[in-house]
Design an enzyme around this catalytic site. Structure first.
Site, PDB file in Angstrom:
ATOM      1  N   TYR A  53       9.326   5.212  30.146  1.00  0.00           N
ATOM      2  CA  TYR A  53      10.171   4.728  31.248  1.00  0.00           C
ATOM      3  C   TYR A  53       9.829   5.417  32.564  1.00  0.00           C
ATOM      4  CZ  TYR A  53      12.575   1.821  27.972  1.00  0.00           C
ATOM      5  OH  TYR A  53      12.836   0.840  27.048  1.00  0.00           O
ATOM      6  N   ARG A  56       7.208   3.207  33.799  1.00  0.00           N
ATOM      7  CA  ARG A  56       7.786   1.927  34.261  1.00  0.00           C
ATOM      8  C   ARG A  56       8.466   2.119  35.613  1.00  0.00           C
ATOM      9  NH1 ARG A  56       5.490   1.445  30.686  1.00  0.00           N
ATOM     10  NH2 ARG A  56       4.146   0.686  32.329  1.00  0.00           N
ATOM     11  N   ASN A  89      16.094  -7.824  34.300  1.00  0.00           N
ATOM     12  CA  ASN A  89      15.070  -6.872  34.739  1.00  0.00           C
ATOM     13  C   ASN A  89      15.686  -5.526  35.094  1.00  0.00           C
ATOM     14  OD1 ASN A  89      13.399  -9.010  34.411  1.00  0.00           O
ATOM     15  ND2 ASN A  89      13.213  -9.479  36.587  1.00  0.00           N
ATOM     16  N   ASP A  91      13.962  -3.401  37.085  1.00  0.00           N
ATOM     17  CA  ASP A  91      13.435  -2.988  38.390  1.00  0.00           C
ATOM     18  C   ASP A  91      14.500  -3.283  39.465  1.00  0.00           C
ATOM     19  OD1 ASP A  91      13.129  -5.683  39.582  1.00  0.00           O
ATOM     20  OD2 ASP A  91      11.530  -5.973  38.126  1.00  0.00           O
ATOM     21  N   HIS A 106      20.786  -5.560  31.578  1.00  0.00           N
ATOM     22  CA  HIS A 106      20.024  -4.687  30.683  1.00  0.00           C
ATOM     23  C   HIS A 106      19.818  -3.285  31.259  1.00  0.00           C
ATOM     24  CE1 HIS A 106      18.108  -8.300  28.325  1.00  0.00           C
ATOM     25  NE2 HIS A 106      19.387  -8.132  28.080  1.00  0.00           N
ATOM     26  N   CYS A 133      22.711  17.091  31.281  1.00  0.00           N
ATOM     27  CA  CYS A 133      23.655  16.159  31.891  1.00  0.00           C
ATOM     28  C   CYS A 133      24.447  16.919  32.958  1.00  0.00           C
ATOM     29  CB  CYS A 133      24.591  15.600  30.816  1.00  0.00           C
ATOM     30  SG  CYS A 133      26.049  14.787  31.483  1.00  0.00           S
ATOM     31  N   CYS A 136      28.330  17.250  31.352  1.00  0.00           N
ATOM     32  CA  CYS A 136      28.656  18.056  30.155  1.00  0.00           C
ATOM     33  C   CYS A 136      27.615  19.139  29.885  1.00  0.00           C
ATOM     34  CB  CYS A 136      28.842  17.164  28.928  1.00  0.00           C
ATOM     35  SG  CYS A 136      27.301  16.510  28.246  1.00  0.00           S
ATOM     36  N   ASN A 198      10.248 -21.893  35.352  1.00  0.00           N
ATOM     37  CA  ASN A 198       9.465 -20.952  34.546  1.00  0.00           C
ATOM     38  C   ASN A 198       8.003 -21.394  34.511  1.00  0.00           C
ATOM     39  OD1 ASN A 198       9.961 -18.521  32.950  1.00  0.00           O
ATOM     40  ND2 ASN A 198       9.179 -19.665  31.199  1.00  0.00           N
TER      41      ASN A 198
HETATM   42  N1  APR Z   1       6.509 -17.227  37.304  1.00  0.00           N
HETATM   43  C1  APR Z   1       7.454 -17.740  36.468  1.00  0.00           C
HETATM   44  N2  APR Z   1       7.537 -17.419  35.173  1.00  0.00           N
HETATM   45  C2  APR Z   1       6.624 -16.562  34.689  1.00  0.00           C
HETATM   46  C3  APR Z   1       5.608 -15.992  35.486  1.00  0.00           C
HETATM   47  C4  APR Z   1       5.567 -16.371  36.859  1.00  0.00           C
HETATM   48  N3  APR Z   1       4.640 -15.892  37.683  1.00  0.00           N
HETATM   49  N4  APR Z   1       4.838 -15.180  34.702  1.00  0.00           N
HETATM   50  C5  APR Z   1       5.364 -15.242  33.476  1.00  0.00           C
HETATM   51  N5  APR Z   1       6.440 -16.082  33.454  1.00  0.00           N
HETATM   52  C6  APR Z   1       7.302 -16.435  32.329  1.00  0.00           C
HETATM   53  C7  APR Z   1       6.601 -16.443  30.983  1.00  0.00           C
HETATM   54  O1  APR Z   1       6.042 -17.708  30.767  1.00  0.00           O
HETATM   55  C8  APR Z   1       7.758 -16.124  30.042  1.00  0.00           C
HETATM   56  O2  APR Z   1       8.412 -17.324  29.623  1.00  0.00           O
HETATM   57  O3  APR Z   1       8.291 -15.438  32.245  1.00  0.00           O
HETATM   58  C9  APR Z   1       8.723 -15.303  30.901  1.00  0.00           C
HETATM   59  C10 APR Z   1       8.752 -13.817  30.557  1.00  0.00           C
HETATM   60  O4  APR Z   1       9.238 -13.648  29.268  1.00  0.00           O
HETATM   61  P1  APR Z   1       9.456 -12.219  28.581  1.00  0.00           P
HETATM   62  O5  APR Z   1       8.229 -11.408  28.762  1.00  0.00           O
HETATM   63  O6  APR Z   1       9.933 -12.478  27.215  1.00  0.00           O
HETATM   64  O7  APR Z   1      10.582 -11.537  29.488  1.00  0.00           O
HETATM   65  P2  APR Z   1      12.165 -11.712  29.438  1.00  0.00           P
HETATM   66  O8  APR Z   1      12.549 -13.100  29.040  1.00  0.00           O
HETATM   67  O9  APR Z   1      12.691 -11.187  30.724  1.00  0.00           O
HETATM   68  O10 APR Z   1      12.578 -10.712  28.270  1.00  0.00           O
HETATM   69  C11 APR Z   1      13.928 -10.545  27.979  1.00  0.00           C
HETATM   70  O11 APR Z   1      13.436  -8.776  26.441  1.00  0.00           O
HETATM   71  O12 APR Z   1      12.332  -6.808  25.816  1.00  0.00           O
HETATM   72  C12 APR Z   1      13.455  -7.358  26.333  1.00  0.00           C
HETATM   73  O13 APR Z   1      15.116  -6.224  27.514  1.00  0.00           O
HETATM   74  C13 APR Z   1      13.850  -6.820  27.671  1.00  0.00           C
HETATM   75  O14 APR Z   1      14.954  -7.897  29.515  1.00  0.00           O
HETATM   76  C14 APR Z   1      13.941  -8.046  28.537  1.00  0.00           C
HETATM   77  C15 APR Z   1      14.238  -9.140  27.545  1.00  0.00           C
END
Ligand code: APR
Length: 230
Positions: A53, A56, A89, A91, A106, A133, A136, A198
């Site tokens: 992390y 990240r 996300n 971030d 999350h 912490c 505590c 998406n």
């Molecule tokens: N524009 C739009 N969509 C995009 C782009 C882009 N430039 N690049 C990738 N994607 C899409 C991919 O096609 C995919 O469907 O974004 C999606 C990302 O999916 P994941 O990697 O599974 O991310 P997410 O859905 O946010 O994951 C959910 O999983 O591991 C956990 O807690 C973590 O919050 C996260 C959760």
């Protein structure tokens, strides 16, 4: 005033250079998700999880918001729209683009959490298992991230807003992780229209009233222009 609930996932930050989660090999930055994103993984190897992390956090700090984050901030600033961004996300790119009504279901890379007393405080740039912490004093510091097997934050509030919305929009999420993956069905049952933006059809694509495919940096500004009548 149009009430819109927006769900965002890793795809909206992809074009800012932050990697998404579900690569086809099932690894996440060369780690198994179970090792770095579960309470058991943290218990087993807290050094590894903190290193993960910390990296990240550094990557998020080095990234900048892209036109998709910026377009959502612009829509929120419009007096005809009441926007809630629910993000998976960790971030802070929505906030840095200017969005104010953002809910991190999350958790966040920029928060620290004591797993002994549940005190929360702003994360230092680099966290270590030995960090005490501030409340505590125990060396029980972890990132304030919701891991697999843990309950996402502020769910009642999210469901309430979703049911009261005029539109639900899902952006850049694969639709694999619940409860967020269930929001489209929740919206549908409440009679709320739904739209997916998406790169590719998500796991739940067919449940949306409309699904558009393409990069978020193009689709989101296009959709915002439509909303603003431009
Ligand atoms: N524009 C739009 N969509 C995009 C782009 C882009 N430039 N690049 C990738 N994607 C899409 C991919 O096609 C995919 O469907 O974004 C999606 C990302 O999916 P994941 O990697 O599974 O991310 P997410 O859905 O946010 O994951 C959910 O999983 O591991 C956990 O807690 C973590 O919050 C996260 C959760």
């Amino acid at each position: 005033m149009a009430k819109i609930v927006i769900l965002t996932g890793a795809g909206i930050s992809a074009e800012s250079g932050i990697r998404t989660f579900r690569a086809s090999d099932g690894l996440w930055e060369e780690h198994r998700i179970e090792d770095v994103a579960t309470p058991e993984g943290f218990e087993h190897d807290p050094d590894l999880v903190h290193r993960f992390y910390n990296a990240r956090r550094a990557a998020a700090m080095a990234a900048t918001p892209n036109p998709a984050h910026e377009a959502l901030a612009e829509l929120e600033a419009d007096p005809g729209h009441d926007l809630l961004v629910v993000t998976q996300n960790v971030d802070d790119l929505h906030e840095r683009a200017g969005s104010q009504n953002v809910l991190h279901m999350h958790g966040s890379l920029f928060g620290a959490l004591c797993h002994a007393c549940e005190h929360r405080w702003p994360a230092p740039e680099v966290m270590a298992p030995s960090d005490p912490c501030p409340s505590c004093g125990r060396a029980a510091t972890r990132p304030d991230i919701v891991w697999f097997g843990e309950m996402p934050y502020r769910m009642e509030e999210i469901w309430h807003s979703l049911r009261a919305a005029d539109l639900f929009v899902s952006i850049g999420t694969s639709g694999n992780v619940y409860p967020a993956a269930g929001f489209v069905a929740d919206a549908m049952h409440a009679g709320v229209p739904t739209l997916e933006l998406n790169l590719e059809p998500s796991a739940g694509s067919r449940m949306f009233d409309e699904a558009r495919q393409g990069p978020a940096s193009v689709l989101v500004p296009e959709w915002v222009r439509e909303r603003l009548g431009g």
